[in-house]
Design an enzyme around this catalytic site. Structure first.
Site, PDB file in Angstrom:
ATOM      1  N   GLU A  13      37.867  34.913  43.419  1.00  0.00           N
ATOM      2  CA  GLU A  13      37.934  35.550  44.611  1.00  0.00           C
ATOM      3  C   GLU A  13      38.481  37.071  44.617  1.00  0.00           C
ATOM      4  OE1 GLU A  13      39.899  32.710  47.005  1.00  0.00           O
ATOM      5  OE2 GLU A  13      38.238  31.115  46.690  1.00  0.00           O
ATOM      6  N   GLU A  28      32.388  24.431  43.165  1.00  0.00           N
ATOM      7  CA  GLU A  28      33.448  23.853  44.153  1.00  0.00           C
ATOM      8  C   GLU A  28      32.420  23.276  45.177  1.00  0.00           C
ATOM      9  OE1 GLU A  28      36.578  26.374  45.360  1.00  0.00           O
ATOM     10  OE2 GLU A  28      36.920  27.269  43.153  1.00  0.00           O
TER      11      GLU A  28
END
Ligand code: XIL
Length: 386
Positions: free
Chosen positions: A162, A269
């Site tokens: 991220e 994910e």
């Protein structure tokens, strides 16, 4: 015994007597498993917590259904080195041992993130960024020790998680590591990981990077990493998605665009949120207060079907892109174990995965098995070109 059999039926009786697993030892109406359905075309994984392995029924399901595992929290910097120099590997090792015993691949998540990372790595006591050299030394020390510890056990690491900003016009997220080191902290993290284990695969992982805004920034990042001579094997699209968005076409466009740069794509994910929320994405700090919990007593059949249709379409797409999409990992196993019960709002009843809270397979499970089993889908094992 005969009377009990008459009362409960023999299958149910067998289950009651051997309550570790359902009567047929399977997790669905048939003997089908995700790992069999995927074959050697892609890895199919789940994120787990080590304590879940103490539940024999759940551990059995995990070993039967998946061929790869990711630690949901226990490989993150704060779990492994909360205090400088004091490594705590026990929980992560337990997952690594389970993976090894059951012939499953293991993915390391993650080496660097702005969440779940101990402050000492990048800020001083007054929360001011550390000098660049000190921050780099801390980063190197962590990555070196962790990657070497899991040498031969972890096949690939989410090196940086991220890093890309959600804000329009801003490229990288201003994180503690970025502020202390500068924009090249990403290059450095990849270099440290590669030096610690030249054979381990290295990934960049992020959410919402399939959408046009973040997709362009991700392309820029991959190009910059490659221009700097960094080894990067894959881009991880997290895949914390909603029932209606993003459109599968948007996801497909991103998969092809990343593949065109010469990297593999992994869906790292995956879950599908069925509850109302104020924004898409998966920024863990973007919590919301207003709580509606409409499916507390179960998912209505029409939403259950919608979820199954969504999963079917997603896996039809991943199957079409086999050779490019080399792994799909679910963020959890059954609905009761999903982080979406507590994010973006706390204590809700979400239903985002393939098994319900009683470990019974949902229609979405069957949909995924069918989509994976449909070998008639046109193969595109060559990297997609446009
Ligand atoms: C989440 C875990 O699932 C939670 O248990 C934890 O409290 C917070 O982190 N993106 C990621 C994951 O990369 O590490 C996050 O995992 C979910 C969003």
């Amino acid at each position: 015994m005969q009377i009990l059999k008459l009362l409960f039926g023999s299958a149910l009786l067998a289950m009651m007597m051997n309550h570790a697993t359902p009567a047929n030892g399977q997790d669905g109406p048939s003997a089908a498993t995700l790992r069999q359905a995927a074959g050697d075309r892609m890895l199919i994984g789940a994120a787990i917590m080590s304590r879940q392995l103490d539940n024999a029924e759940l551990a059995g399901l995990i070993a039967r259904q998946f061929n790869s595992l990711t630690g949901e929290n226990e490989f993150k910097p704060d779990s492994l080195q909360h205090e400088r120099g004091k490594f705590t590997f026990a929980a992560a090792d337990k997952i690594a041992d389970f993976a090894q015993k059951n012939g499953m691949k293991l993915i390391g998540h993650n080496l660097l993130w702005h969440q779940q990372t101990p402050p000492w790595m990048f800020v001083d006591d007054k929360k001011k960024p550390l000098p660049r050299d000190q921050a780099l030394a801390n980063l190197k020390q962590h990555i070196d020790a962790v990657v070497k510890h899991f040498h031969g056990k972890v096949i690939g690491w989410d090196v940086v998680n991220e890093a890309i900003s959600d804000k329009e016009g801003e490229y990288l997220r201003p994180t503690p590591a970025q502020k202390a080191i500068g924009d090249d902290y990403i290059i450095k993290a990849f270099e440290f990981a590669h030096a610690a284990d030249p054979d381990v695969q290295l990934y960049y992982n992020d959410y919402s990077i399939e959408g046009p805004g973040k997709r362009e920034k991700t392309i820029r990042l991959i190009k910059e990493l490659k221009a700097a001579g960094v080894k990067i094997d894959a881009v991880g699209i997290q895949g914390h998605w909603l029932l209606e968005q993003p459109a599968t076409q948007v996801i497909d466009d991103a998969i092809r665009a990343f593949a065109d740069l010469g990297v593999k794509v992994m869906i790292t994910e995956l879950d599908v949120d069925v509850l109302p929320r104020q924004h898409a994405g998966a920024d863990v700090s973007a919590t919301q207060r207003s709580v509606t919990d409409p499916y507390k007593r179960g998912l209505p059949p029409q939403i259950q079907e919608k979820l199954a249709r969504r999963y079917r379409e997603l896996f039809e797409l991943f199957s079409r892109r086999q050779g490019t999409v080399t792994r799909v990992t679910f963020w959890g196993t059954h609905d009761g174990a999903s982080w979406l019960n507590n994010w973006p709002a706390r204590s809700r009843t979400n239903h985002p995965l393939l098994w319900d809270r009683q470990l019974q397979p949902k229609p979405a499970f069957t949909a995924v098995i069918e989509a994976l089993s449909d070998r008639s889908a046109p193969a595109s094992s060559a990297p997609a070109s446009r």
